[in-house]
Design a protein around this motif. Structure first.
Motif, PDB file in Angstrom:
ATOM      1  N   ILE A 109       0.804  -1.229   0.000  1.00 38.50           N
ATOM      2  CA  ILE A 109       0.000   0.000   0.000  1.00 38.50           C
ATOM      3  C   ILE A 109       0.838   1.281   0.000  1.00 38.50           C
ATOM      4  CG2 ILE A 109      -1.951  -1.111   1.167  1.00 38.50           C
ATOM      5  CD1 ILE A 109      -1.053   0.412   3.726  1.00 38.50           C
ATOM      6  N   GLN A 110       2.167   1.175   0.231  1.00 35.58           N
ATOM      7  CA  GLN A 110       2.974   2.381   0.361  1.00 35.58           C
ATOM      8  C   GLN A 110       2.872   3.312  -0.853  1.00 35.58           C
ATOM      9  OE1 GLN A 110       4.689   3.547   3.220  1.00 35.58           O
ATOM     10  NE2 GLN A 110       4.426   5.314   1.868  1.00 35.58           N
ATOM     11  N   PRO A 111       3.051   2.829  -2.087  1.00 33.93           N
ATOM     12  CA  PRO A 111       2.935   3.753  -3.225  1.00 33.93           C
ATOM     13  C   PRO A 111       1.515   4.288  -3.414  1.00 33.93           C
ATOM     14  CG  PRO A 111       3.202   1.491  -3.987  1.00 33.93           C
ATOM     15  CD  PRO A 111       3.476   1.485  -2.515  1.00 33.93           C
ATOM     16  N   TYR A 112       0.503   3.517  -3.010  1.00 32.02           N
ATOM     17  CA  TYR A 112      -0.876   4.017  -3.075  1.00 32.02           C
ATOM     18  C   TYR A 112      -1.069   5.163  -2.084  1.00 32.02           C
ATOM     19  CZ  TYR A 112      -2.111  -0.069  -5.887  1.00 32.02           C
ATOM     20  OH  TYR A 112      -2.187  -1.012  -6.884  1.00 32.02           O
ATOM     21  N   ASP A 113      -0.449   5.027  -0.921  1.00 33.65           N
ATOM     22  CA  ASP A 113      -0.526   6.099   0.070  1.00 33.65           C
ATOM     23  C   ASP A 113       0.241   7.329  -0.417  1.00 33.65           C
ATOM     24  OD1 ASP A 113      -1.479   7.045   2.563  1.00 33.65           O
ATOM     25  OD2 ASP A 113       0.489   6.734   3.456  1.00 33.65           O
ATOM     26  N   ASP A 114       1.360   7.114  -1.099  1.00 29.88           N
ATOM     27  CA  ASP A 114       2.104   8.234  -1.689  1.00 29.88           C
ATOM     28  C   ASP A 114       1.235   8.955  -2.718  1.00 29.88           C
ATOM     29  OD1 ASP A 114       4.329   7.570  -0.169  1.00 29.88           O
ATOM     30  OD2 ASP A 114       5.256   6.377  -1.758  1.00 29.88           O
ATOM     31  N   ALA A 115       0.551   8.185  -3.551  1.00 34.83           N
ATOM     32  CA  ALA A 115      -0.332   8.770  -4.571  1.00 34.83           C
ATOM     33  C   ALA A 115      -1.448   9.575  -3.913  1.00 34.83           C
ATOM     34  CB  ALA A 115      -0.911   7.673  -5.458  1.00 34.83           C
ATOM     35  N   ASN A 170      -3.520  -9.813  -7.254  1.00 37.91           N
ATOM     36  CA  ASN A 170      -4.914  -9.590  -7.630  1.00 37.91           C
ATOM     37  C   ASN A 170      -5.433  -8.247  -7.131  1.00 37.91           C
ATOM     38  OD1 ASN A 170      -5.298 -11.946  -9.108  1.00 37.91           O
ATOM     39  ND2 ASN A 170      -5.904 -13.141  -7.318  1.00 37.91           N
ATOM     40  N   ALA A 171      -4.916  -7.797  -5.998  1.00 36.34           N
ATOM     41  CA  ALA A 171      -5.292  -6.474  -5.510  1.00 36.34           C
ATOM     42  C   ALA A 171      -4.870  -5.406  -6.504  1.00 36.34           C
ATOM     43  CB  ALA A 171      -4.663  -6.211  -4.143  1.00 36.34           C
ATOM     44  N   LYS A 172      -3.658  -5.555  -7.021  1.00 34.42           N
ATOM     45  CA  LYS A 172      -3.157  -4.583  -7.997  1.00 34.42           C
ATOM     46  C   LYS A 172      -3.925  -4.667  -9.307  1.00 34.42           C
ATOM     47  CE  LYS A 172       1.086  -2.830 -10.090  1.00 34.42           C
ATOM     48  NZ  LYS A 172       2.566  -2.930 -10.120  1.00 34.42           N
ATOM     49  N   ILE A 213     -11.593   7.997 -11.237  1.00 32.24           N
ATOM     50  CA  ILE A 213     -10.396   7.213 -10.908  1.00 32.24           C
ATOM     51  C   ILE A 213      -9.255   7.893 -11.643  1.00 32.24           C
ATOM     52  CG2 ILE A 213      -9.231   4.988 -10.954  1.00 32.24           C
ATOM     53  CD1 ILE A 213     -11.682   4.833  -9.276  1.00 32.24           C
ATOM     54  N   ILE A 214      -8.306   8.418 -10.898  1.00 34.99           N
ATOM     55  CA  ILE A 214      -7.192   9.162 -11.487  1.00 34.99           C
ATOM     56  C   ILE A 214      -5.893   8.398 -11.284  1.00 34.99           C
ATOM     57  CG2 ILE A 214      -5.762  11.229 -11.211  1.00 34.99           C
ATOM     58  CD1 ILE A 214      -8.168  12.860 -10.812  1.00 34.99           C
ATOM     59  N   GLY A 215      -5.121   8.279 -12.345  1.00 28.46           N
ATOM     60  CA  GLY A 215      -3.792   7.692 -12.250  1.00 28.46           C
ATOM     61  C   GLY A 215      -2.792   8.757 -11.830  1.00 28.46           C
ATOM     62  N   MET A 216      -2.221   8.601 -10.632  1.00 25.41           N
ATOM     63  CA  MET A 216      -1.245   9.559 -10.112  1.00 25.41           C
ATOM     64  C   MET A 216       0.169   9.036 -10.356  1.00 25.41           C
ATOM     65  SD  MET A 216      -2.707  12.226  -8.733  1.00 25.41           S
ATOM     66  CE  MET A 216      -1.282  12.866  -7.857  1.00 25.41           C
ATOM     67  N   PRO A 217       1.055   9.865 -10.905  1.00 27.60           N
ATOM     68  CA  PRO A 217       2.442   9.427 -11.118  1.00 27.60           C
ATOM     69  C   PRO A 217       3.220   9.390  -9.801  1.00 27.60           C
ATOM     70  CG  PRO A 217       2.191  11.722 -11.768  1.00 27.60           C
ATOM     71  CD  PRO A 217       0.822  11.240 -11.385  1.00 27.60           C
ATOM     72  N   GLY A 261      12.318   4.506 -11.399  1.00 28.22           N
ATOM     73  CA  GLY A 261      11.422   5.008 -12.436  1.00 28.22           C
ATOM     74  C   GLY A 261      10.125   5.558 -11.886  1.00 28.22           C
ATOM     75  N   MET A 262       9.126   5.600 -12.754  1.00 29.41           N
ATOM     76  CA  MET A 262       7.822   6.148 -12.403  1.00 29.41           C
ATOM     77  C   MET A 262       6.725   5.152 -12.755  1.00 29.41           C
ATOM     78  SD  MET A 262       4.846   7.626 -13.792  1.00 29.41           S
ATOM     79  CE  MET A 262       5.217   8.425 -15.354  1.00 29.41           C
ATOM     80  N   GLU A 263       5.692   5.119 -11.909  1.00 34.12           N
ATOM     81  CA  GLU A 263       4.550   4.253 -12.176  1.00 34.12           C
ATOM     82  C   GLU A 263       3.282   4.981 -11.741  1.00 34.12           C
ATOM     83  OE1 GLU A 263       2.843  -0.233 -11.056  1.00 34.12           O
ATOM     84  OE2 GLU A 263       4.863   0.373 -10.472  1.00 34.12           O
TER      85      GLU A 263
END
Length: 204
Positions: free
Chosen positions: A10-16, A68-70, A125-129, A135-137
């Motif tokens: 969840i860390q990058p989701y929390d960053d987003a 599957n969560a991702k 639903i927004i894709g946040m870099p 790199g970037m995702e």
């Protein structure tokens, strides 16, 4: 999924989520160019718990794994933006769409077309870099834009119908739909006095 897998996942989701909150804060005090006219009343945000994620994945008939969560969940990070007026919502949505580094994955306008039960809101639903060492995702964040009255109705409906099953559920739903229609009319009366959102951004 283990607790450790969940925390790392969840860390990058929390960053987003945090980066989106910062953008919304900037828009809140710059959208109308007037420090006294903010479109946002308040903001709520959350990251899905491990149990909530697993339950939702299982409902999709998938194994409750990180992979599957991702692949199947786009609301792991969620933000709810409570605005004063409908114009504020559409002005914020327009500005979000103008930010070239964001990806609009999906949007649903339940204000122009309310759900059958009376529910109104604007979902995106927004894709946040998210940038890291290698790199970037893009990571999805769900946004719900509501006015104060929309949020009041949705909170009451959630408490009375969704969270508590009762014998008169059908009649209660009809009653709540009537209340939703009443709130639309009340909202329109208040909107007559909202000159800021209509005039300053009508050509934006």
């Amino acid at each position: 999924m283990t607790d450790e897998e969940y925390i790392n996942f969840i860390q990058p989701y929390d960053d987003a989520r945090q980066m989106l909150l910062t953008r919304l804060d900037v828009l809140n005090h710059t959208l109308y160019g007037d420090s006294t006219s903010h479109p946002i009343h308040y903001i709520q945000s959350r990251i899905k718990t491990k149990n909530s994620m697993e339950e939702k994945i299982v409902k999709k008939e998938k194994a409750p794994s990180v992979e599957n969560a991702k692949d199947y969940l786009q609301d792991i990070a969620g933000v709810r933006v409570i605005c004063y007026f409908v114009d504020d919502i559409y002005n914020l949505v327009k500005k979000m769409k103008n930010q070239s580094d964001l990806i609009i994955i999906r949007e649903s306008d339940y204000i122009a077309q309310p759900k059958s039960n009376g529910y109104r809101s604007y979902h995106m639903i927004i894709g946040m870099p998210v940038y890291c060492l290698d790199g970037m995702e893009y990571f999805p964040v769900e946004i719900q834009f509501r006015t104060i009255s929309m949020d009041f109705w949705a909170s009451m409906e959630h408490r009375l119908v969704y969270k508590k099953k009762c014998d008169n559920e059908e009649s209660l739903r009809e009653e709540l739909k009537t209340y939703a229609e009443m709130l639309v009319e009340i909202e329109k009366q208040f909107e007559q006095h909202n000159e800021v959102g209509r005039i300053k951004l009508k050509n934006a």
